[in-house]
Motif scaffolding. Structure first.
Motif, PDB file in Angstrom:
ATOM      1  N   MET A   9       3.436 -10.466   4.099  1.00 21.78           N
ATOM      2  CA  MET A   9       4.095 -10.631   2.799  1.00 21.78           C
ATOM      3  C   MET A   9       3.115 -10.322   1.667  1.00 21.78           C
ATOM      4  O   MET A   9       3.469  -9.619   0.707  1.00 21.78           O
ATOM      5  CB  MET A   9       4.664 -12.043   2.673  1.00 21.78           C
ATOM      6  N   LYS A  10       1.904 -10.819   1.768  1.00 20.21           N
ATOM      7  CA  LYS A  10       0.898 -10.547   0.733  1.00 20.21           C
ATOM      8  C   LYS A  10       0.561  -9.059   0.674  1.00 20.21           C
ATOM      9  O   LYS A  10       0.408  -8.482  -0.402  1.00 20.21           O
ATOM     10  CB  LYS A  10      -0.358 -11.379   0.970  1.00 20.21           C
ATOM     11  N   VAL A  11       0.458  -8.430   1.824  1.00 18.14           N
ATOM     12  CA  VAL A  11       0.164  -7.000   1.881  1.00 18.14           C
ATOM     13  C   VAL A  11       1.335  -6.205   1.298  1.00 18.14           C
ATOM     14  O   VAL A  11       1.124  -5.259   0.520  1.00 18.14           O
ATOM     15  CB  VAL A  11      -0.157  -6.555   3.326  1.00 18.14           C
ATOM     16  N   ALA A  12       2.555  -6.568   1.634  1.00 13.02           N
ATOM     17  CA  ALA A  12       3.730  -5.875   1.095  1.00 13.02           C
ATOM     18  C   ALA A  12       3.777  -5.988  -0.423  1.00 13.02           C
ATOM     19  O   ALA A  12       4.047  -5.006  -1.119  1.00 13.02           O
ATOM     20  CB  ALA A  12       5.009  -6.437   1.720  1.00 13.02           C
ATOM     21  N   GLU A  13       3.509  -7.174  -0.936  1.00 13.80           N
ATOM     22  CA  GLU A  13       3.478  -7.371  -2.395  1.00 13.80           C
ATOM     23  C   GLU A  13       2.411  -6.477  -3.027  1.00 13.80           C
ATOM     24  O   GLU A  13       2.643  -5.870  -4.076  1.00 13.80           O
ATOM     25  CB  GLU A  13       3.220  -8.839  -2.743  1.00 13.80           C
ATOM     26  N   PHE A  14       1.244  -6.398  -2.408  1.00 17.62           N
ATOM     27  CA  PHE A  14       0.176  -5.533  -2.917  1.00 17.62           C
ATOM     28  C   PHE A  14       0.621  -4.069  -2.894  1.00 17.62           C
ATOM     29  O   PHE A  14       0.482  -3.345  -3.886  1.00 17.62           O
ATOM     30  CB  PHE A  14      -1.104  -5.714  -2.095  1.00 17.62           C
ATOM     31  N   LEU A  15       1.139  -3.614  -1.769  1.00 14.70           N
ATOM     32  CA  LEU A  15       1.501  -2.206  -1.618  1.00 14.70           C
ATOM     33  C   LEU A  15       2.615  -1.776  -2.559  1.00 14.70           C
ATOM     34  O   LEU A  15       2.606  -0.666  -3.075  1.00 14.70           O
ATOM     35  CB  LEU A  15       1.886  -1.911  -0.169  1.00 14.70           C
ATOM     36  N   LYS A  16       3.578  -2.653  -2.795  1.00 14.65           N
ATOM     37  CA  LYS A  16       4.700  -2.258  -3.655  1.00 14.65           C
ATOM     38  C   LYS A  16       4.259  -2.042  -5.093  1.00 14.65           C
ATOM     39  O   LYS A  16       4.936  -1.353  -5.852  1.00 14.65           O
ATOM     40  CB  LYS A  16       5.857  -3.242  -3.558  1.00 14.65           C
ATOM     41  N   SER A  17       3.102  -2.562  -5.460  1.00 10.82           N
ATOM     42  CA  SER A  17       2.610  -2.385  -6.833  1.00 10.82           C
ATOM     43  C   SER A  17       1.792  -1.107  -7.007  1.00 10.82           C
ATOM     44  O   SER A  17       1.403  -0.767  -8.116  1.00 10.82           O
ATOM     45  CB  SER A  17       1.767  -3.596  -7.248  1.00 10.82           C
ATOM     46  N   SER A  18       1.545  -0.380  -5.926  1.00 12.90           N
ATOM     47  CA  SER A  18       0.722   0.825  -5.997  1.00 12.90           C
ATOM     48  C   SER A  18       1.559   2.038  -6.400  1.00 12.90           C
ATOM     49  O   SER A  18       2.619   2.285  -5.824  1.00 12.90           O
ATOM     50  CB  SER A  18       0.052   1.102  -4.654  1.00 12.90           C
ATOM     51  N   ASP A  19       1.038   2.821  -7.322  1.00 13.01           N
ATOM     52  CA  ASP A  19       1.725   4.052  -7.719  1.00 13.01           C
ATOM     53  C   ASP A  19       1.539   5.163  -6.679  1.00 13.01           C
ATOM     54  O   ASP A  19       2.139   6.232  -6.800  1.00 13.01           O
ATOM     55  CB  ASP A  19       1.255   4.517  -9.089  1.00 13.01           C
ATOM     56  N   LYS A  20       0.743   4.937  -5.661  1.00 17.14           N
ATOM     57  CA  LYS A  20       0.532   5.919  -4.596  1.00 17.14           C
ATOM     58  C   LYS A  20       1.521   5.744  -3.448  1.00 17.14           C
ATOM     59  O   LYS A  20       1.549   6.532  -2.519  1.00 17.14           O
ATOM     60  CB  LYS A  20      -0.899   5.848  -4.089  1.00 17.14           C
ATOM     61  N   ILE A  21       2.335   4.707  -3.555  1.00 13.68           N
ATOM     62  CA  ILE A  21       3.361   4.435  -2.550  1.00 13.68           C
ATOM     63  C   ILE A  21       4.714   4.877  -3.109  1.00 13.68           C
ATOM     64  O   ILE A  21       5.159   4.381  -4.140  1.00 13.68           O
ATOM     65  CB  ILE A  21       3.414   2.933  -2.185  1.00 13.68           C
ATOM     66  N   ALA A  22       5.355   5.830  -2.418  1.00 17.75           N
ATOM     67  CA  ALA A  22       6.661   6.325  -2.855  1.00 17.75           C
ATOM     68  C   ALA A  22       7.784   5.373  -2.440  1.00 17.75           C
ATOM     69  O   ALA A  22       8.777   5.228  -3.140  1.00 17.75           O
ATOM     70  CB  ALA A  22       6.915   7.717  -2.278  1.00 17.75           C
TER      71      ALA A  22
END
Length: 133
Positions: A9-22
């Motif tokens: 969950m913490k990793v998903a929250e981090f990743l969703k905030s990245s502009d490098k993730i489509a």
């Protein structure tokens, strides 16, 4: 399982905030299309597998994965270690580009199975990977 789900969950929250993730798919996120079903059938937490699509396609996904040091490139789910997999060139490599699209797999897709390591170490490793994109 509690740590596995909490780390994811913490990793998903981090990743969703990245502009490098489509795109990100994780049923623990309220905006995920499977969130309501996950809440119904898995009220104590979902899972540790996250699918992301890296902007820039296959080459960017490979750069991302190659830069990781903690996460290992392995066909595994629910390991105690964090693992990554590029489905288009691993588990689904026999499919044509058209078949990959039909299966919902784009060249930038990376499957991440979050492990039990310290979540801050996992996130730090993912930051290195994203910086390489």
């Amino acid at each position: 399982m509690e740590r596995y789900v909490a780390n994811a969950m913490k990793v998903a929250e981090f990743l969703k905030s990245s502009d490098k993730i489509a795109k990100i798919s994780y049923p623990g996120l309220p905006e995920d299309s499977y969130y309501k079903l996950a809440q119904k059938y898995m009220p104590n937490g979902t899972c540790g597998v996250i699918s992301i699509s890296i902007r820039g396609g296959r080459k960017a996904a490979v750069r991302f994965m190659d830069a990781l040091k903690l996460a290992i490139d392995e066909v595994h789910v629910a390991d105690i270690r964090t693992c990554v997999l590029h489905p288009a060139s691993a588990t689904h490599r026999q499919l044509t580009d058209e078949q990959l699209v039909a299966a919902g797999i784009d060249g930038g897709m990376v499957r991440l199975s979050v492990g039990l390591e310290n979540v801050e170490d996992i996130i730090a490793d993912l930051k290195v990977g994203l910086a390489a994109v």
